[in-house]
Design a protein around this motif. Sequence first.
Motif: not given
Lengths: 254, 250
Positions: A51-78
């Motif tokens: 998780a820390v590794l992915l957070a580092a990638v997101a930080a380098v790519a300047r993708i906001p944390f909130g955007t990523v969290v919101r998009r994980t909604a696709i996972e809800v059925p699982f």
Amino acid sequence: MGAGHVHRLYLDRASPVHRLPPHCKLVAVLAFVLLVVATPRERMWAFAAYAVLLAAVAAVARIPFGTVVRRTAIEVPFVAFALLMPFVATGEKTTVLGLWLSESGLWSAWDILAKGTLGVVASILLAATTEPRLLLLGLDRLRMPQLLTQIATFMLRYGDVVAAELGRMRVARASRGFEARDVRATGVLAKSVGALFLRSYERGERVHLAMVSRGYDGRMPLLDDVGATAGQWSAAALLPAAALLVAAGAWMGI
Amino acid sequence: MTASLEVEGLAYAYPDGTQALFGVDLTIGRGERVALLGPNGAGKTTLVLHLNGILHGGLGEVRVGGLAVDPKDKKGLREIRRRVGIVFQDPDDQLFMPTVREDVAFGPANLGLRGAELEGRVRVALDRVGMAHAADRPPQHLSFGQRRRVAVATVLAMEPEILVLDEPSSNLDPASRRELAEILLSLDVTVLMVTHDLPYAAELCPRSVVLSGGVIAADAPTRDLLADADLLAAHRLELPFGFDPAAAPR
């Protein structure tokens, strides 16, 4: 690229992650996901490290944390399925917060939840940093059969056109007083879908005609050759390489 | 000098038996702009699809810049499709690539062009229709008029001998219609324009032919042809309300 409109999953930023060639990123994400899946579920620290590794990638790519969290909604059925596991699985039972739960079920739930979430977040980051058409070019580079990439390319181009057509049909139905109130409306909706299929099929024939008129002979000409340098490959390899260290540690039982 | 287009005795029946063309003769000289007029169902589209060999198998012959259209000759057919640039009516049918630049490059890339030469073709073609600024945009995000102009660029990039336009003014707002006319007038290329828009024909094409019942029923200077009320009526052609071909500016 990136002038004006792009796909809604893509976030236009100037970052090293965005600039990497698409096929490097595809290979990196695939390797990362395979390593995550292969990690023993009992080594909880390893998943935190991923998780820390992915957070580092997101930080380098300047993708906001909130955007990523919101998009994980696709996972809800699982997630819903994972939460059921401790109640339905058999084996030794244990008490958590006063509930009588299956121990192996709890582990399975954790397994699905942790690995699933890491995989989804990795895909979200890939989609946010790579334009869909570049993803397709990357797949092309990785020798994905051209028939499949061509179909996906046309989906990309005509998705909006077909959706707009469906929208116009809906407005035309509603304008003549149609409301989908109950199951009796199914017939009308089915006919609309049928009409849409025929229209799209005919459009497909017209598009093919236009392509043949410009010399199409079954193969798409490769226009952008997205080659990658050794440096770009090594940059893309940073994520799976770090993940490999974590996975190796987890296997050796640290 | 060879004519851009020569059609001789072209007859064609669809596989279901419907006869669409009954012996069409038409010659268009290099640099001419000709309007192809005719009522719905007259065979205009059928004729157009013969020009680059998509439809074939009937009687007669088509030659483009002196080269005969022969569907059995694959290499010749490729050259024919370079020489005949067809702009179809719905730009969404014509523009199928993810970006404008790739779409304009599609034709010349099929001809084997690559690298700087290909890029040059794309840039020049987009410049000629005033759409160079939109090169990296997806076609579905352009306005209808802009898409039509890009569609013209996709065939200009192949440097055709003859530009064939199917209803170029349909669905355009008046400003886009005028802009397209200015672009078409600025091009130094032979044009065959299929249209119901008679004022547009009068503005752009000094010569018009009427295709009716599968034959060329009239071939005359556009102004004279539009002034012949009996001829127009006989072939279900009508001028829009208030339009007087004699009063139109030259």
